[in-house]
Design a protein around this motif. Sequence first.
Motif, PDB file in Angstrom:
ATOM      1  N   THR A 114       0.826  -1.208   0.000  1.00  0.00           N
ATOM      2  CA  THR A 114       0.000   0.000   0.000  1.00  0.00           C
ATOM      3  C   THR A 114       0.861   1.259   0.000  1.00  0.00           C
ATOM      4  O   THR A 114       0.609   2.203  -0.756  1.00  0.00           O
ATOM      5  CB  THR A 114      -0.938   0.010   1.222  1.00  0.00           C
ATOM      6  N   LEU A 115       1.885   1.275   0.837  1.00  0.00           N
ATOM      7  CA  LEU A 115       2.793   2.421   0.903  1.00  0.00           C
ATOM      8  C   LEU A 115       3.501   2.617  -0.436  1.00  0.00           C
ATOM      9  O   LEU A 115       3.607   3.748  -0.935  1.00  0.00           O
ATOM     10  CB  LEU A 115       3.822   2.210   2.019  1.00  0.00           C
ATOM     11  N   SER A 116       3.986   1.527  -1.033  1.00  0.00           N
ATOM     12  CA  SER A 116       4.694   1.625  -2.318  1.00  0.00           C
ATOM     13  C   SER A 116       3.771   2.192  -3.391  1.00  0.00           C
ATOM     14  O   SER A 116       4.197   2.989  -4.230  1.00  0.00           O
ATOM     15  CB  SER A 116       5.209   0.252  -2.747  1.00  0.00           C
ATOM     16  N   LEU A 117       2.509   1.771  -3.368  1.00  0.00           N
ATOM     17  CA  LEU A 117       1.550   2.266  -4.351  1.00  0.00           C
ATOM     18  C   LEU A 117       1.359   3.770  -4.233  1.00  0.00           C
ATOM     19  O   LEU A 117       1.431   4.498  -5.232  1.00  0.00           O
ATOM     20  CB  LEU A 117       0.213   1.548  -4.187  1.00  0.00           C
ATOM     21  N   ILE A 118       1.098   4.246  -3.025  1.00  0.00           N
ATOM     22  CA  ILE A 118       0.770   5.670  -2.895  1.00  0.00           C
ATOM     23  C   ILE A 118       2.009   6.557  -3.068  1.00  0.00           C
ATOM     24  O   ILE A 118       1.880   7.743  -3.367  1.00  0.00           O
ATOM     25  CB  ILE A 118       0.052   5.974  -1.556  1.00  0.00           C
ATOM     26  N   MET A 119       3.207   6.000  -2.911  1.00  0.00           N
ATOM     27  CA  MET A 119       4.432   6.775  -3.144  1.00  0.00           C
ATOM     28  C   MET A 119       4.831   6.789  -4.619  1.00  0.00           C
ATOM     29  O   MET A 119       5.608   7.626  -5.043  1.00  0.00           O
ATOM     30  CB  MET A 119       5.591   6.224  -2.310  1.00  0.00           C
ATOM     31  N   ASN A 120       4.309   5.828  -5.385  1.00  0.00           N
ATOM     32  CA  ASN A 120       4.662   5.723  -6.801  1.00  0.00           C
ATOM     33  C   ASN A 120       3.709   6.609  -7.615  1.00  0.00           C
ATOM     34  O   ASN A 120       2.537   6.292  -7.785  1.00  0.00           O
ATOM     35  CB  ASN A 120       4.548   4.258  -7.246  1.00  0.00           C
ATOM     36  N   GLN A 121       4.217   7.736  -8.121  1.00  0.00           N
ATOM     37  CA  GLN A 121       3.357   8.729  -8.774  1.00  0.00           C
ATOM     38  C   GLN A 121       2.584   8.155  -9.955  1.00  0.00           C
ATOM     39  O   GLN A 121       1.403   8.450 -10.141  1.00  0.00           O
ATOM     40  CB  GLN A 121       4.210   9.915  -9.249  1.00  0.00           C
ATOM     41  N   LYS A 122       3.248   7.332 -10.785  1.00  0.00           N
ATOM     42  CA  LYS A 122       2.589   6.810 -11.983  1.00  0.00           C
ATOM     43  C   LYS A 122       1.492   5.813 -11.634  1.00  0.00           C
ATOM     44  O   LYS A 122       0.397   5.859 -12.200  1.00  0.00           O
ATOM     45  CB  LYS A 122       3.627   6.166 -12.904  1.00  0.00           C
ATOM     46  N   LEU A 123       1.772   4.921 -10.672  1.00  0.00           N
ATOM     47  CA  LEU A 123       0.748   3.950 -10.280  1.00  0.00           C
ATOM     48  C   LEU A 123      -0.382   4.626  -9.507  1.00  0.00           C
ATOM     49  O   LEU A 123      -1.551   4.279  -9.662  1.00  0.00           O
ATOM     50  CB  LEU A 123       1.366   2.831  -9.446  1.00  0.00           C
ATOM     51  N   ARG A 124      -0.006   5.585  -8.672  1.00  0.00           N
ATOM     52  CA  ARG A 124      -1.035   6.297  -7.888  1.00  0.00           C
ATOM     53  C   ARG A 124      -1.994   7.051  -8.813  1.00  0.00           C
ATOM     54  O   ARG A 124      -3.206   7.061  -8.595  1.00  0.00           O
ATOM     55  CB  ARG A 124      -0.368   7.254  -6.913  1.00  0.00           C
ATOM     56  N   LEU A 125      -1.446   7.650  -9.846  1.00  0.00           N
ATOM     57  CA  LEU A 125      -2.282   8.357 -10.823  1.00  0.00           C
ATOM     58  C   LEU A 125      -3.255   7.399 -11.505  1.00  0.00           C
ATOM     59  O   LEU A 125      -4.425   7.732 -11.708  1.00  0.00           O
ATOM     60  CB  LEU A 125      -1.393   9.044 -11.873  1.00  0.00           C
ATOM     61  N   ALA A 126      -2.750   6.189 -11.816  1.00  0.00           N
ATOM     62  CA  ALA A 126      -3.597   5.197 -12.488  1.00  0.00           C
ATOM     63  C   ALA A 126      -4.719   4.704 -11.588  1.00  0.00           C
ATOM     64  O   ALA A 126      -5.822   4.390 -12.068  1.00  0.00           O
ATOM     65  CB  ALA A 126      -2.740   4.023 -12.948  1.00  0.00           C
TER      66      ALA A 126
END
Length: 364
Positions: free
Chosen positions: A348-360
């Motif tokens: 979950t943390l990795s997702l919200i820190m990853n700008q490209k995945l978070r945008l998706a």
Amino acid sequence: MDECLEIVYQAGFLYKHKEIYGNEELEVLERAKDLKRMNYSLFENCELNKSFLFYKVCEVLEKKNNQMDLLTTGWLNTILGKKEKGIQKELEVDDWDDCYLSYEYTFLSIVEVYCMTHTRKQLDAFLEDVSIEMLYQLQGIELMIKEYQSHCKEIQYENLKNILVDLFSDGLHKVEMEYPEEVYEIIRNCLELKSFILPFYLLCFCYQKDFNKEWRAVKNLIDRNYLKEEIEIIPYISTKDYFQLEEGKDLYYKENIKELPLGFHQYFKNLYEEYQRISIISSLYNKQRIFSIFKKMEIQYQLYPMKEFVDDFYLFCNKEKYCLMKVLEQVLDDCLKQEYGKATVEITLSLIMNQKLRLAVFGF
């Protein structure tokens, strides 16, 4: 950026240190600006002196300008955007064994072994993942053989077999053939493929012949490497595969959500639904509350955020970011109650820190 620093960054080696945000002191991570500052292994969640991967990466840095194994070259090609070449072995074996499925051998050789150690369905699935172009190539050859077979006599199997043998020996001999235009197309595609085994396998498959028996009859007549290139571009190797990481460990480094397993897509959908729920009931946001959530994660799971991510939330706090952090807090609490361990929190943390995945997933 210096290649060595990029390599250690892509290997998950970072600089961990303390920063003050308002009333909170947080442990944060960032790219090491020099190798001496590097002190933390992200993929292992441990200090560098406890890292098993550290010794492997040290070997990579030592060999970077010298002779490297093909797996390492493939990984460096991937993370550095290079196309370094290396000499790979051709297989010279009569018994088909999975032990030869190695990057030490050419990709074509690996596929040749794979077709003999797995079912046809498994071969197609394998090629669909690693080389859709070769899958289409083989399907095209098979289609042409079947088309030719549909209106030719049984003896045409022997003629097609002899042509393949000639292609991989001392040249093509004159053979009387029905429908020569179709035969020419089969020959042309086999020449492009540069493999005797694969089209011969398809030929035996279409005519329901025992490949092993047929192979024993012709193997001494051909040179399997006759049309192959000695040097190939080495296949790209992901960080996950190179370090044999668990799924999701390198999520922070992913650029395309399509690269992830379907199970992750469902989990991200659940997170988004929770985010929407929280957005509806939350009319205000509290910047300092965000940093207490980071502190909670640090204490409960010994997981640390990237400094640039925390800086952005601190300087440009808004309702959307606050609700996203409330989702993370909900995951923290749920995982602690259910004793899931920290893998789910880490994803979950990795997702919200990853700008490209978070945008998706979340749209910002």
